[in-house]
Each structure stands twice: as C-alpha cells, then as structure tokens.
Design a protein around this motif. Structure first.
Motif, PDB file in Angstrom:
ATOM      1  N   HIS A  60     117.894  36.455 -12.886  1.00  0.00           N
ATOM      2  CA  HIS A  60     116.538  36.254 -13.408  1.00  0.00           C
ATOM      3  C   HIS A  60     116.552  35.871 -14.891  1.00  0.00           C
ATOM      4  O   HIS A  60     115.522  35.965 -15.557  1.00  0.00           O
ATOM      5  CB  HIS A  60     115.717  37.532 -13.228  1.00  0.00           C
ATOM      6  CG  HIS A  60     115.662  38.015 -11.819  1.00  0.00           C
ATOM      7  ND1 HIS A  60     115.202  37.233 -10.785  1.00  0.00           N
ATOM      8  CD2 HIS A  60     116.014  39.200 -11.254  1.00  0.00           C
ATOM      9  CE1 HIS A  60     115.266  37.913  -9.646  1.00  0.00           C
ATOM     10  NE2 HIS A  60     115.769  39.110  -9.914  1.00  0.00           N
ATOM     11  N   CYS A 300     111.535  34.433 -16.577  1.00  0.00           N
ATOM     12  CA  CYS A 300     111.934  35.286 -15.458  1.00  0.00           C
ATOM     13  C   CYS A 300     112.204  34.364 -14.284  1.00  0.00           C
ATOM     14  O   CYS A 300     111.284  33.976 -13.563  1.00  0.00           O
ATOM     15  CB  CYS A 300     110.851  36.311 -15.121  1.00  0.00           C
ATOM     16  SG  CYS A 300     111.298  37.409 -13.750  1.00  0.00           S
ATOM     17  N   SER A 302     114.614  32.731 -10.882  1.00  0.00           N
ATOM     18  CA  SER A 302     115.182  33.119  -9.597  1.00  0.00           C
ATOM     19  C   SER A 302     116.312  32.143  -9.288  1.00  0.00           C
ATOM     20  O   SER A 302     116.196  31.307  -8.393  1.00  0.00           O
ATOM     21  CB  SER A 302     114.106  33.106  -8.519  1.00  0.00           C
ATOM     22  OG  SER A 302     114.622  33.556  -7.288  1.00  0.00           O
TER      23      SER A 302
END
Length: 335
Positions: A60, A300, A302
C-alpha cells in the motif's frame, strides 16, 4: 498468464523494499536492531510524549512507511504483502517509541491486524507500557452506516493518522490524543473504484477478474468485493457516483470546510487523478463547501491496481489545526 514485476524473489520483496527505503531516507527512518520490520522515526519519539504506532500489510506504499516521521507516526510495523504484521515487530515499535505517556496503536479495521495488534498490546502491558487503540473505518462502501464499526480503513488513514500524529507531537495528554484520533476517523469518508486487478509478488497472477469495459465501485484495497460492478463511465460520472455516496453520508452544510484526497490505487496516472479532482471541486463548489487543502497522488495504493479513491475529511477548527501542524516524513511533508 503471469504479470511482469521488477523484483528478484517474490518472497524477499518486502525485506528488499525495506532495505531500499532505509537507504533512500536515512534522515527520517531507521529499523529497530534485530527487528527489521519495525521502522522508527529518527526524530519524533521523546520522553513525555504519547507514542504513535501505525502499521499494516505491505503493498500500500507510501502507507504506512511514508507517514513515519516528526509530527506524524513515530513507528510503523510492516507485514507481508496484504497481511498484518505479527505481534513481535508491533511490540518492538511500542517499546522503541514509549516515552512514559502511553502508546497509541492506529491501523485499518481488518481481522488479522486487530488480532495481532491486540496481542502486541497485551505483551506491551507486561512491560508496563499502556496501549490504546483507534481503528480507522473510513471506507463508506464496506458496511452500512449503522455498522460503521465494521468498516475497513483505507486511504482516509492519511487524514486520521495526520490528526493523531499532530496531537501526539503537540504533547497533548493520552486522553486527548485518543479523542482526536477517534474524532478524525468519524470525520473521514472514502470511496474507491477499481478498473483492473493487481498481482502479488509471490504469484504474479491477477487477484480478481474484471472485464475490459467494466469497473467496480467500492472495491477494497486488497481486492475485496465492492458494491456495484458497472460498465466503465466517464471521469465525471465516476467521480459523481463516488461523491454521491460520500456526501449522502457526510451530509455537509453550506459553509462547511473539508480536506480532499484523490488517491491512485497504484497505476492510475496523475492526469486522470487531476481530472477527477477537477470534478470534486466543481461538486463541492455547487453545494457551498470549501476546500481547505487537497492532495492528489499515490498515498494508499494496492500494488499496481488501476483505480482511484476519493476521501473527504470534514474539518472543524480543531481538526484544521491538526491538519496544518507541521510534519516531516520520508514520503510526505506538511506545514
């Protein structure tokens, strides 16, 4: 078919990443001797100050490592990709930042993180370190309004950690730091959209399937199912759909003030994020809500997932003071 990654060994990717981060940011970060997954701020922890420990799975970035530094988090415990850190590195973080005023644990509301951070808190108590926990639950899509305590913590961590870090840095009491952290969480709302999957370093295979002309509203940052899979829409339509859900819950009044985060989930470029940010401002202008500050970029992620999230952080005088408080971290500075 396997995806392409610039890695050596999928099983070593997290540790090699940490080596690279410490090499890049020696002024800000160090690891605890004997515990390389415990990353501590070189400037921040001090006697009489409430220590702030954050953490979670890798993948992240810049969460959680990027928010360790003066004026924000004092330490971060790092887990494997999309996996909670085990209790031991969390405990080492708590020991490293304990200044005798208590230690605040903050992390996203995921079962593995809750279990391991709670275990670390119990272990810290045996060393006479008082620990309290504030979970982040900003993901509007992950549970109904009346079950907010079940929601996931996602990109809104950015604002929630920022408020808590400022409170701790201002040498406020343990009670006040805990209260402000909880208040910041209650004032933070996030909604995401995914366009394509990501792949773990160990498998290099997509972690979910989605059609070439589809998008998923509300998908989680580990690929958790969202609330609606739809045909891909225009940037303005996507932004409107995300904001409609956020604003319905936040219920802002004309004259309110917010901070905005438009966050890439990994591979979505700045061009597309700024197009979305443009629409966010248009919508907020229409309802008389002013923007105190905006951040656009990777905060943040992924891994390499294509998609984005929008976070609104509703400000009052106290939270604005915390947001504006200076911080100096490896990957983020303010004030």
């Amino acid at each position: 078919m396997q995806t392409k990654k610039i890695i050596n060994d999928g099983n070593r990717a997290v540790d090699e990443m940490l080596e690279g981060i410490l090499a890049a940011h020696p002024r800000h970060l160090k690891s605890v001797e004997g515990s390389p997954r415990s990353i501590v701020a070189r400037d921040g922890p001090r006697q009489g100050k409430v220590g702030l420990v954050i953490g979670g799975g890798s993948g992240h970035e810049p969460s959680f490592l990027g928010f360790v530094g003066k004026g924000l988090a004092d330490a971060a415990a790092i887990g494997n990709v999309f996996a909670s850190p085990p209790p031991d590195p969390i405990l080492e973080c708590a020991k490293a930042v304990s200044g005798g005023a208590g230690v605040l644990f903050m992390y996203g509301n995921y079962a593995g993180d809750v279990m391991n951070f709670d275990m670390a808190a119990e272990m810290a108590a045996m060393d006479d370190i008082e620990v309290r926990t504030v979970l982040s639950t900003d993901d509007v899509a992950s549970a109904p309004r009346d079950q907010r305590h079940k929601r996931r913590g996602v990109a809104g961590n950015f604002f929630i950690f920022k408020a808590a870090g400022a409170a701790c840095d201002r040498m406020l009491s343990f009670d006040e730091c805990e209260r402000i952290a909880g208040k910041a969480n209650d004032h933070t709302f996030t909604m995401g959209v995914a366009l394509s999957p990501c792949s773990l370093p160990q498998t290099r295979r997509p972690n979910f399937e989605i059609g070439p002309d589809e998008m998923e509203i509300g998908m989680g940052i580990h690929g958790e199912p969202g609330i609606a899979r739809e045909k891909l829409k225009t940037a303005d339509e996507i932004t409107n759909e995300m904001l409609d859900r956020i604003l319905d819950e936040m219920a802002p009044a004309r004259g309110d003030k917010v901070a905005v985060l438009v966050n890439s989930l990994g591979s979505t470029p700045l061009m597309e994020l700024y197009i979305m940010n443009r629409r966010v401002k248009q919508r907020l202008d229409e309802i008389g809500v002013s923007i105190h500050a905006s951040w656009v970029g990777n905060y943040c992620t992924s891994l390499e997932m294509a998609g984005a999230s929008i976070t609104l952080h509703r400000l009052d005088g106290e939270l604005q003071t915390m947001l504006d408080h200076p911080c100096d971290c490896a990957m983020f500075r303010a004030g």
